[in-house]
Design a protein around this motif. Structure first.
Motif, mmCIF file in Angstrom:
data_model
loop_
_atom_site.group_PDB
_atom_site.id
_atom_site.type_symbol
_atom_site.label_atom_id
_atom_site.label_comp_id
_atom_site.label_asym_id
_atom_site.label_seq_id
_atom_site.Cartn_x
_atom_site.Cartn_y
_atom_site.Cartn_z
ATOM 1 N N ILE A 93 17.524 -6.041 -44.987
ATOM 2 C CA ILE A 93 16.536 -6.216 -43.738
ATOM 3 C C ILE A 93 15.866 -4.869 -43.474
ATOM 4 C CG2 ILE A 93 16.324 -6.183 -41.266
ATOM 5 C CD1 ILE A 93 17.909 -8.818 -41.388
ATOM 6 N N GLU A 94 16.733 -3.750 -43.572
ATOM 7 C CA GLU A 94 16.238 -2.274 -43.366
ATOM 8 C C GLU A 94 15.325 -1.996 -44.498
ATOM 9 O OE1 GLU A 94 19.343 0.363 -42.852
ATOM 10 O OE2 GLU A 94 18.236 1.942 -42.466
ATOM 11 N N ALA A 95 15.475 -2.454 -45.784
ATOM 12 C CA ALA A 95 14.420 -2.100 -46.702
ATOM 13 C C ALA A 95 13.102 -2.887 -46.550
ATOM 14 C CB ALA A 95 14.833 -2.630 -48.386
ATOM 15 N N GLU A 96 13.091 -4.035 -45.757
ATOM 16 C CA GLU A 96 11.910 -4.801 -45.706
ATOM 17 C C GLU A 96 11.276 -4.414 -44.329
ATOM 18 O OE1 GLU A 96 11.043 -6.886 -47.956
ATOM 19 O OE2 GLU A 96 9.204 -7.424 -46.921
ATOM 20 N N TYR A 97 11.972 -4.196 -43.170
ATOM 21 C CA TYR A 97 11.713 -3.936 -41.940
ATOM 22 C C TYR A 97 11.660 -2.490 -41.368
ATOM 23 C CZ TYR A 97 11.233 -9.166 -41.822
ATOM 24 O OH TYR A 97 11.137 -10.388 -41.960
ATOM 25 N N ASP A 98 12.387 -1.691 -42.101
ATOM 26 C CA ASP A 98 12.916 -0.326 -41.644
ATOM 27 C C ASP A 98 13.627 -0.347 -40.244
ATOM 28 O OD1 ASP A 98 12.665 2.326 -42.367
ATOM 29 O OD2 ASP A 98 10.914 2.577 -41.560
ATOM 30 N N ILE A 99 14.313 -1.423 -39.998
ATOM 31 C CA ILE A 99 15.295 -1.485 -38.699
ATOM 32 C C ILE A 99 16.415 -1.862 -39.152
ATOM 33 C CG2 ILE A 99 15.586 -2.736 -36.678
ATOM 34 C CD1 ILE A 99 12.540 -3.314 -36.437
ATOM 35 N N ASP A 100 17.393 -0.962 -38.587
ATOM 36 C CA ASP A 100 18.954 -1.287 -38.767
ATOM 37 C C ASP A 100 19.279 -2.213 -37.632
ATOM 38 O OD1 ASP A 100 21.544 -1.309 -38.872
ATOM 39 O OD2 ASP A 100 21.874 0.659 -39.024
ATOM 40 N N ILE A 101 19.417 -3.591 -38.024
ATOM 41 C CA ILE A 101 19.700 -4.577 -36.992
ATOM 42 C C ILE A 101 21.118 -4.240 -36.436
ATOM 43 C CG2 ILE A 101 18.274 -6.425 -37.723
ATOM 44 C CD1 ILE A 101 20.830 -7.519 -39.126
ATOM 45 N N PHE A 102 22.026 -3.704 -37.000
ATOM 46 C CA PHE A 102 23.420 -3.338 -36.337
ATOM 47 C C PHE A 102 23.715 -2.308 -35.802
ATOM 48 C CE2 PHE A 102 24.846 -6.580 -39.530
ATOM 49 C CZ PHE A 102 25.267 -7.479 -38.487
ATOM 50 N N GLU A 103 22.489 -1.036 -35.528
ATOM 51 C CA GLU A 103 22.395 0.150 -34.968
ATOM 52 C C GLU A 103 22.844 0.000 -33.676
ATOM 53 O OE1 GLU A 103 18.939 2.130 -35.267
ATOM 54 O OE2 GLU A 103 20.093 4.298 -34.884
ATOM 55 N N ASP A 104 22.671 -0.839 -32.761
ATOM 56 C CA ASP A 104 23.105 -1.121 -31.405
ATOM 57 C C ASP A 104 23.950 -2.075 -31.279
ATOM 58 O OD1 ASP A 104 21.166 0.923 -30.360
ATOM 59 O OD2 ASP A 104 19.556 -0.636 -30.782
ATOM 60 N N GLY A 105 25.071 -2.018 -32.166
ATOM 61 C CA GLY A 105 25.933 -3.130 -31.931
ATOM 62 C C GLY A 105 25.745 -4.491 -32.889
ATOM 63 N N VAL A 139 25.111 -8.163 -34.230
ATOM 64 C CA VAL A 139 24.368 -9.388 -33.813
ATOM 65 C C VAL A 139 25.084 -10.540 -34.363
ATOM 66 C CG1 VAL A 139 21.977 -8.138 -33.822
ATOM 67 C CG2 VAL A 139 22.813 -8.931 -35.889
ATOM 68 N N ASN A 140 25.143 -11.469 -33.666
ATOM 69 C CA ASN A 140 25.793 -12.671 -34.057
ATOM 70 C C ASN A 140 24.929 -13.965 -34.557
ATOM 71 O OD1 ASN A 140 28.542 -12.076 -33.721
ATOM 72 N ND2 ASN A 140 28.059 -11.933 -31.540
ATOM 73 N N THR A 141 23.642 -13.887 -33.717
ATOM 74 C CA THR A 141 22.812 -15.204 -34.295
ATOM 75 C C THR A 141 21.614 -14.914 -34.869
ATOM 76 O OG1 THR A 141 22.012 -15.172 -31.943
ATOM 77 C CG2 THR A 141 23.700 -16.387 -32.255
ATOM 78 N N ILE A 142 20.889 -15.859 -35.339
ATOM 79 C CA ILE A 142 19.517 -15.615 -35.742
ATOM 80 C C ILE A 142 18.413 -15.338 -34.922
ATOM 81 C CG2 ILE A 142 17.486 -16.989 -37.135
ATOM 82 C CD1 ILE A 142 19.862 -16.454 -38.766
ATOM 83 N N GLY A 143 18.411 -15.741 -33.592
ATOM 84 C CA GLY A 143 17.730 -15.240 -32.604
ATOM 85 C C GLY A 143 17.818 -14.088 -32.248
ATOM 86 N N GLU A 144 19.066 -13.526 -32.207
ATOM 87 C CA GLU A 144 19.197 -11.846 -32.266
ATOM 88 C C GLU A 144 18.761 -11.110 -33.006
ATOM 89 O OE1 GLU A 144 23.647 -12.985 -29.930
ATOM 90 O OE2 GLU A 144 23.509 -11.442 -31.352
ATOM 91 N N VAL A 145 18.859 -11.397 -34.344
ATOM 92 C CA VAL A 145 18.355 -10.677 -35.543
ATOM 93 C C VAL A 145 16.773 -10.612 -35.213
ATOM 94 C CG1 VAL A 145 17.838 -10.606 -37.895
ATOM 95 C CG2 VAL A 145 20.162 -11.507 -37.209
ATOM 96 N N LYS A 146 16.161 -11.854 -34.968
ATOM 97 C CA LYS A 146 14.826 -11.840 -34.765
ATOM 98 C C LYS A 146 14.400 -10.902 -33.549
ATOM 99 C CE LYS A 146 13.901 -16.563 -36.524
ATOM 100 N NZ LYS A 146 13.389 -17.671 -36.106
ATOM 101 N N ASN A 147 15.318 -11.034 -32.500
ATOM 102 C CA ASN A 147 14.873 -9.926 -31.267
ATOM 103 C C ASN A 147 14.837 -8.900 -31.689
ATOM 104 O OD1 ASN A 147 14.418 -11.607 -29.331
ATOM 105 N ND2 ASN A 147 16.535 -11.857 -28.663
ATOM 106 N N ARG A 148 15.953 -8.186 -32.752
ATOM 107 C CA ARG A 148 15.897 -6.795 -32.994
ATOM 108 C C ARG A 148 14.726 -6.500 -33.767
ATOM 109 N NH1 ARG A 148 21.651 -4.942 -32.946
ATOM 110 N NH2 ARG A 148 22.034 -5.895 -30.660
ATOM 111 N N LEU A 149 14.200 -7.462 -34.679
ATOM 112 C CA LEU A 149 13.122 -7.338 -35.691
ATOM 113 C C LEU A 149 11.744 -7.416 -34.911
ATOM 114 C CD1 LEU A 149 14.461 -8.996 -38.936
ATOM 115 C CD2 LEU A 149 14.664 -6.665 -38.264
ATOM 116 N N LYS A 150 11.749 -7.958 -33.641
ATOM 117 C CA LYS A 150 10.817 -8.448 -32.837
ATOM 118 C C LYS A 150 9.724 -9.254 -33.586
ATOM 119 C CE LYS A 150 10.723 -4.010 -30.201
ATOM 120 N NZ LYS A 150 11.853 -3.307 -31.060
ATOM 121 N N ILE A 151 10.356 -10.302 -34.176
ATOM 122 C CA ILE A 151 9.387 -11.329 -34.815
ATOM 123 C C ILE A 151 9.908 -12.791 -34.298
ATOM 124 C CG2 ILE A 151 9.037 -10.241 -37.230
ATOM 125 C CD1 ILE A 151 11.504 -11.878 -38.156
#
Lengths: 74, 414
Positions: free
Chosen positions: A46-58, A60-72
């Motif tokens: 994901i980081e290679a694609e979106y340049d965001i580390d989804i676990f940086e702030d703790g 994530v457990n669900t798909i919805g939370e991943v999308k939130n982090r990626l703002k998609i």
């Protein structure tokens, strides 16, 4: 690459069965079937694609939370 | 009194049942892959009574890996009539304990750890070295352990002995999912957990459930970041959080509550620092042909440390001298993985390195030069899955045409 595609790449790499679609309330571990190694691989891809580390702030457990982090909103 | 609880195998085994099982044992197998941890603990206890060596192998080792480690698998033998008689005399836990503490002439426990060369190295510990860090007291009798390590690894074995020698209950948490782990902690009132930082990280974020029964939380292997530490304090509001410096070679040596380690007076003579590297006296270390102990009796740990205070001696760990990749507390030797990749048809060369990861500390990556352009990442991974334990398999494979070289002309791991 869309999130679904990234998730299926990780699943395929482990010889696990892929998913057809994603729902926000799906749990990465319980529903998608990821273990900690898969989750780590997911973050890197994901980081290679979106340049965001989804676990940086703790964790994530669900798909919805991943999308939130990626703002998609797929 | 309960000895072992395992929800994956629906087991709840009392110390009485353990003794019954020992009394009715007919065979001893000193080397086998065991997926049931009770069977593994049982075999360790049996080996102690018989005063025979036991070899521990990970249950996820591939066949090929196993053959490289041991000559013979499933070395099963029947017990002799003397041994059967000895076992039949065990009536209660006190008798069992006195047998465990009897002088051991032959007993040793052999584990494997990622070597600096291609092959994992064999480390044998005596009863003295493996139980050196065991604390035994009245206070420890009421402890309920959450068992969160692989039982065939040094840390798992040490938790086992700490628990068993204090007659505590061991509740399996290893390889359970997050929800089950939190449930087990609450149901069984677990008081002590020792685990890798990754194990704790996967319990986060903190939701409604808070684990009030836990009094002691121990971690080692890699450092916690401040944020994880804070969340853990919320999840385990009554726990004292301790960091332990331990290795397969030496076991647990010292503990700290932050990221600096205070060396206890009894260890001062057994520890020295030279050129920023930590050395341990050979009496602290297990026996192995592949361990180099200098003539003066010191073992170079490969850990680079910073001395914060001289008196009393306080140190902080900075880095590793060698290139071992720490994946969630499991050490991966890049040389071993490179060797396995090079054996695949259509591959010319490979470099394996760790990439920082917020979840596992590091993940294993590989740059590969292929001679067959049709070869895919998926194919390489499935080849490796048959050769290596899963945590050693590179999670990201990149195809390149050349490698970067160091000034001395060696290929450079990133």
């Amino acid at each position: 690459m869309a999130l679904l595609e990234i998730i299926n790449t990780v699943l395929e790499n482990r010889g696990k069965s892929t998913v057809l679609e994603l729902e926000n309330n799906q749990s990465l571990r319980n529903d998608i079937g990821f273990d900690s190694l898969d989750l780590a691989e997911l973050t890197v891809r994901i980081e290679a694609e979106y340049d965001i580390d989804i676990f940086e702030d703790g964790i994530v457990n669900t798909i919805g939370e991943v999308k939130n982090r990626l703002k998609i909103n797929e | 009194m309960i000895f072992y609880i395992d929800r994956l195998h629906s087991q709840e085994i009392s110390y009485t049942r353990l003794i019954e099982d020992l009394r009715s044992a007919k065979f001893f197998n000193n080397c086998s892959l065991k997926t049931n941890y009770y069977d593994l603990f049982f075999t360790i206890i049996l080996s102690l009574i018989l005063d025979e060596e036991i070899i521990l192998l990970d249950d996820d080792l591939t066949h090929e890996e196993t053959l490289r480690l041991v000559d013979e698998m499933d070395n099963c033998r029947s017990l002799t009539s003397d041994e059967l008689f000895l076992l039949s005399k065990i009536d209660n836990i006190d008798q069992l304990e006195s047998l465990i503490y009897q002088l051991k002439k032959n007993w040793r426990i052999t584990l494997f750890t990622s070597g600096t060369t291609g092959v994992p190295k064999k480390i044998a510990h005596t009863f003295e070295t493996i139980t050196r860090s065991v604390k035994k007291s009245e206070k420890h009798k009421s402890v309920v352990w959450g068992f969160a390590y692989n039982p065939t690894h040094m840390a798992g074995i040490q938790v086992f002995f700490q628990a068993f020698l204090n007659r505590n209950t061991i509740v399996r948490l290893f390889k359970l999912n997050r929800v089950s782990i939190l449930e087990e902690i609450a149901i069984h009132n677990i008081t002590h957990i020792s685990a890798t930082p990754t194990f704790y990280r996967l319990l986060l974020p903190v939701e409604e459930t808070v684990c009030t029964s836990v009094r002691s939380l121990t971690s080692g292997g890699e450092k916690f970041d401040a944020k994880t530490f804070q969340s853990l304090c919320q999840l385990f509001p009554n726990a004292k959080i301790t960091n332990v410096y331990a290795s397969t070679e030496a076991g647990a040596v010292f503990a700290s509550s932050g990221d600096s380690f205070l060396i206890k007076p009894e260890f001062l003579e057994l520890v020295k620092i030279e050129n920023d590297e930590l050395f341990l006296h050979h009496t602290l270390v297990g026996q192995s042909d592949s361990l180099t102990i200098s003539e003066s009796g010191w073992y170079a740990t490969g850990d680079i440390v910073e001395v914060l205070d001289q008196e009393p001696l306080r140190i902080r760990f900075l880095s590793r001298k060698n290139e071992m990749i720490n994946v969630g507390g499991y050490k991966v030797n890049p040389g071993e993985v490179e060797e396995a990749i090079r054996l695949i048809d259509g591959i010319d060369d490979a470099i394996v390195y760790g990439k920082k990861n917020s979840l596992l500390g590091n993940i294993v990556c590989a740059d590969v030069i292929r001679s067959n352009d049709g070869l895919t990442e998926l194919e390489i991974r499935s080849h490796l899955q048959n050769r290596l334990q899963e945590f050693k398999v590179p999670r990201i494979v990149k195809f390149v045409s050349t490698f970067e070289l160091t000034r001395t002309g060696k290929t450079k791991r990133k």
